[in-house]
Motif scaffolding. Structure first.
Motif, PDB file in Angstrom:
ATOM      1  N   LEU A 273     -40.367  96.418   8.851  1.00  0.00           N
ATOM      2  CA  LEU A 273     -39.241  96.954   9.614  1.00  0.00           C
ATOM      3  C   LEU A 273     -39.604  98.303  10.245  1.00  0.00           C
ATOM      4  O   LEU A 273     -39.207  98.604  11.370  1.00  0.00           O
ATOM      5  N   ILE A 274     -40.365  99.111   9.524  1.00  0.00           N
ATOM      6  CA  ILE A 274     -40.801 100.394  10.081  1.00  0.00           C
ATOM      7  C   ILE A 274     -41.792 100.168  11.216  1.00  0.00           C
ATOM      8  O   ILE A 274     -41.687 100.774  12.284  1.00  0.00           O
ATOM      9  N   ASP A 275     -42.739  99.252  10.988  1.00  0.00           N
ATOM     10  CA  ASP A 275     -43.738  98.953  12.025  1.00  0.00           C
ATOM     11  C   ASP A 275     -43.079  98.467  13.311  1.00  0.00           C
ATOM     12  O   ASP A 275     -43.540  98.781  14.414  1.00  0.00           O
ATOM     13  N   SER A 276     -42.022  97.667  13.170  1.00  0.00           N
ATOM     14  CA  SER A 276     -41.375  97.107  14.367  1.00  0.00           C
ATOM     15  C   SER A 276     -40.195  97.958  14.835  1.00  0.00           C
ATOM     16  O   SER A 276     -39.381  97.506  15.643  1.00  0.00           O
ATOM     17  N   LYS A 277     -40.112  99.196  14.283  1.00  0.00           N
ATOM     18  CA  LYS A 277     -39.102 100.177  14.725  1.00  0.00           C
ATOM     19  C   LYS A 277     -37.667  99.658  14.625  1.00  0.00           C
ATOM     20  O   LYS A 277     -36.829  99.978  15.474  1.00  0.00           O
ATOM     21  N   GLN A 278     -37.391  98.845  13.606  1.00  0.00           N
ATOM     22  CA  GLN A 278     -36.029  98.342  13.418  1.00  0.00           C
ATOM     23  C   GLN A 278     -35.226  99.329  12.563  1.00  0.00           C
ATOM     24  O   GLN A 278     -34.941  99.083  11.394  1.00  0.00           O
ATOM     25  N   LYS A 279     -34.871 100.437  13.204  1.00  0.00           N
ATOM     26  CA  LYS A 279     -34.233 101.534  12.484  1.00  0.00           C
ATOM     27  C   LYS A 279     -32.939 101.121  11.781  1.00  0.00           C
ATOM     28  O   LYS A 279     -32.687 101.524  10.641  1.00  0.00           O
ATOM     29  N   ASN A 280     -32.134 100.321  12.455  1.00  0.00           N
ATOM     30  CA  ASN A 280     -30.854  99.942  11.844  1.00  0.00           C
ATOM     31  C   ASN A 280     -31.041  99.107  10.575  1.00  0.00           C
ATOM     32  O   ASN A 280     -30.308  99.265   9.603  1.00  0.00           O
ATOM     33  N   GLU A 281     -32.034  98.226  10.609  1.00  0.00           N
ATOM     34  CA  GLU A 281     -32.300  97.395   9.435  1.00  0.00           C
ATOM     35  C   GLU A 281     -32.858  98.251   8.286  1.00  0.00           C
ATOM     36  O   GLU A 281     -32.532  98.025   7.122  1.00  0.00           O
ATOM     37  N   VAL A 282     -33.711  99.218   8.629  1.00  0.00           N
ATOM     38  CA  VAL A 282     -34.230 100.140   7.605  1.00  0.00           C
ATOM     39  C   VAL A 282     -33.069 100.899   6.967  1.00  0.00           C
ATOM     40  O   VAL A 282     -32.978 101.029   5.746  1.00  0.00           O
ATOM     41  N   GLU A 283     -32.149 101.361   7.826  1.00  0.00           N
ATOM     42  CA  GLU A 283     -31.001 102.110   7.324  1.00  0.00           C
ATOM     43  C   GLU A 283     -30.132 101.236   6.409  1.00  0.00           C
ATOM     44  O   GLU A 283     -29.659 101.694   5.370  1.00  0.00           O
ATOM     45  N   GLU A 284     -29.977  99.970   6.789  1.00  0.00           N
ATOM     46  CA  GLU A 284     -29.163  99.058   5.985  1.00  0.00           C
ATOM     47  C   GLU A 284     -29.801  98.815   4.612  1.00  0.00           C
ATOM     48  O   GLU A 284     -29.117  98.796   3.584  1.00  0.00           O
ATOM     49  N   LEU A 285     -31.127  98.680   4.582  1.00  0.00           N
ATOM     50  CA  LEU A 285     -31.814  98.500   3.294  1.00  0.00           C
ATOM     51  C   LEU A 285     -31.614  99.719   2.397  1.00  0.00           C
ATOM     52  O   LEU A 285     -31.403  99.594   1.184  1.00  0.00           O
TER      53      LEU A 285
END
Lengths: 304, 304
Positions: A273-285
């Protein structure tokens, strides 16, 4: 029969004045010696130490009244407590049960329980043994690491209580109650499973975090400069004793392997998720992970 | 020119009585407000808060003398401190630099530095900005988490100091010195690399440990029973703010990805050794990891 049995049966007797043998006067054994002497449960403490320097330190610190050879110490203790590494304990326990008489009780303090319970499963003196694990410790080692309130208000887990004799179990319970510990009962394998997931895994996460930082930070000055209290807290357990923890990981390998698989799975997911810059998903985790705070608050408030 | 400049040039002046604007009155901004008021560096503190409830709390707690709209707060501060998430800070900084006059200094407190430095690299007022990162924090969030000694004896990192004006840099340094912080200077990318390895990685190890335990321990009672102080310490950072940390991980994705690769490599190696029952090799790895204790002791003793 135990000299306190009639009184225990009648109710709330607090046991005092026991002769206690403690095999291993390190962090756990030493802290136990301090606390049991202070609360009067023990009036005479006999220590056993393989490490001569630790034996001398234990005497200097007043942890033990005397340090004796193993056989002599076993013969003298009404309560014999094993507080050594789990592989050494598993080897020693059957030999101790061979030697004791019926008024003696043996208890171990090890962080894995299925292995040690299985080696004495059919021993004629099985009823004289109580399998225990106090959930308490620090990252420090040896007699000098002993602290008198290590066990206060912590959990003591007793496994396979139905295989211990009624009197022996009652004596062990009184010992833990004298330390104001909360008693929890489990099957041995159930204990090992949960210990792997909660306690043993967090030790490995910390040991490997230490290895990682030492591996990639070639200039230690950068660790000094960038390490806040968060880093210190997360990596603290990496100071723990290799001699105590290697046998624990070995005896609990199966459950730990599952726990490590799950941990690596979450780390890999987080990294993707960090590699693919999915900030919202990182935040949700992270929001999901925050939920552990509710549990930690319960632990700090002593609600466990 | 700054009103304290002549005195700073002459030597050891302690700056007092500044008008300070703090944008974001959470853990970092609120703690800074407390400490700067207490030591006299600031006599008037203007706060800016997006979150209305936090704004009211900050006034009730006495963190700010007044909470004003952004533009008004910018115009009034001699020193303007940005203590918000790193993505919001990167967006806001150029707008602030557009508005200020030459006697104002702007400083940010973010945990990543290359991103924010790059967006103002060619700004005509670049010299009025000082890029900073105090290595201090807790897992708590919001004005109520503010504590007055958060920064005491910690490290403050200043990046790209050659791009700040002489007077602006001196003012920022005096601010950190007034908090008894140790100043360290780095290039912005160098800062981000080491922050990834030491600080950001330990946050991810903790967030994912929390996720793992919540994932595999379906019955929370088992976490309560098996969690000692070691678990609590290792997973503490999993309580940290997702809103603050998601942008940090996004901005530092490249270095963090390397750090996570190395961490997963060590975990996988550790797991293989446990799976194949190589106890001596496991013990040897832990002995290597123990070396981090020497560094932690240095940090605790304030030798950093």
């Amino acid at each position: 029969m135990y000299r306190f049995w009639e009184s225990i049966k009648k109710g709330s007797l607090v046991i005092r004045g026991m002769e206690v043998t403690i095999i291993g006067l390190g962090l756990i054994g030493g802290s136990l010696a301090m606390a049991l002497r202070q609360n009067g449960f023990a009036t005479h403490i006999i220590g056993v130490e393989n490490n001569e320097e630790h034996g001398e330190q234990a005497l200097e610190l007043g942890l033990a009244d005397e340090v004796l050879p193993l056989d002599e110490a076993i013969s003298k203790g009404e309560m014999i407590i094993i507080a050594i590494s789990v592989d050494a304990a598993r080897k020693l326990l059957p030999e101790i049960l061979d030697q004791i008489n019926e008024s003696q009780t043996v208890m171990d303090m090890g962080s894995t329980k299925a292995g040690i319970c299985s080696v004495v499963e059919n021993h004629p003196n099985r009823k004289n043994y109580v399998a225990a694990h106090p959930i308490a410790g620090t990252e420090n080692t040896g007699p000098k690491a002993a602290i008198n309130n290590l066990f206060f208000h912590k959990v003591a887990i007793i496994c396979e209580k139905e295989k211990s004799g009624e009197q022996q179990l009652a004596l062990a319970e009184q010992l833990f109650r004298s330390l104001f510990m909360k008693l929890v009962y489990m099957a041995a394998k159930e204990h090992d499973l949960h210990a792997a997931y909660v306690s043993h895994l967090s030790h490995i996460s910390s040991f490997t975090l230490g290895l990682t930082v030492l591996d990639i930070e070639k200039d230690e000055q950068n660790i000094f400069n960038l390490a806040g209290s968060g880093f210190a807290s997360t990596v603290r357990l990496a100071k723990s004793s290799p001699e105590m923890w290697a046998p624990i990981f070995e005896q609990n390998a199966e459950y730990l392997s599952d726990a490590l698989d799950t941990y690596i799975k979450w780390l890999t997911k987080f990294k993707k998720l960090i590699d693919s810059k999915q900030k919202n998903e990182v935040e949700e985790l992270m929001r999901q992970a925050n939920d552990v705070g509710r549990i930690l608050d319960g632990i700090e408030l002593g609600e466990k």
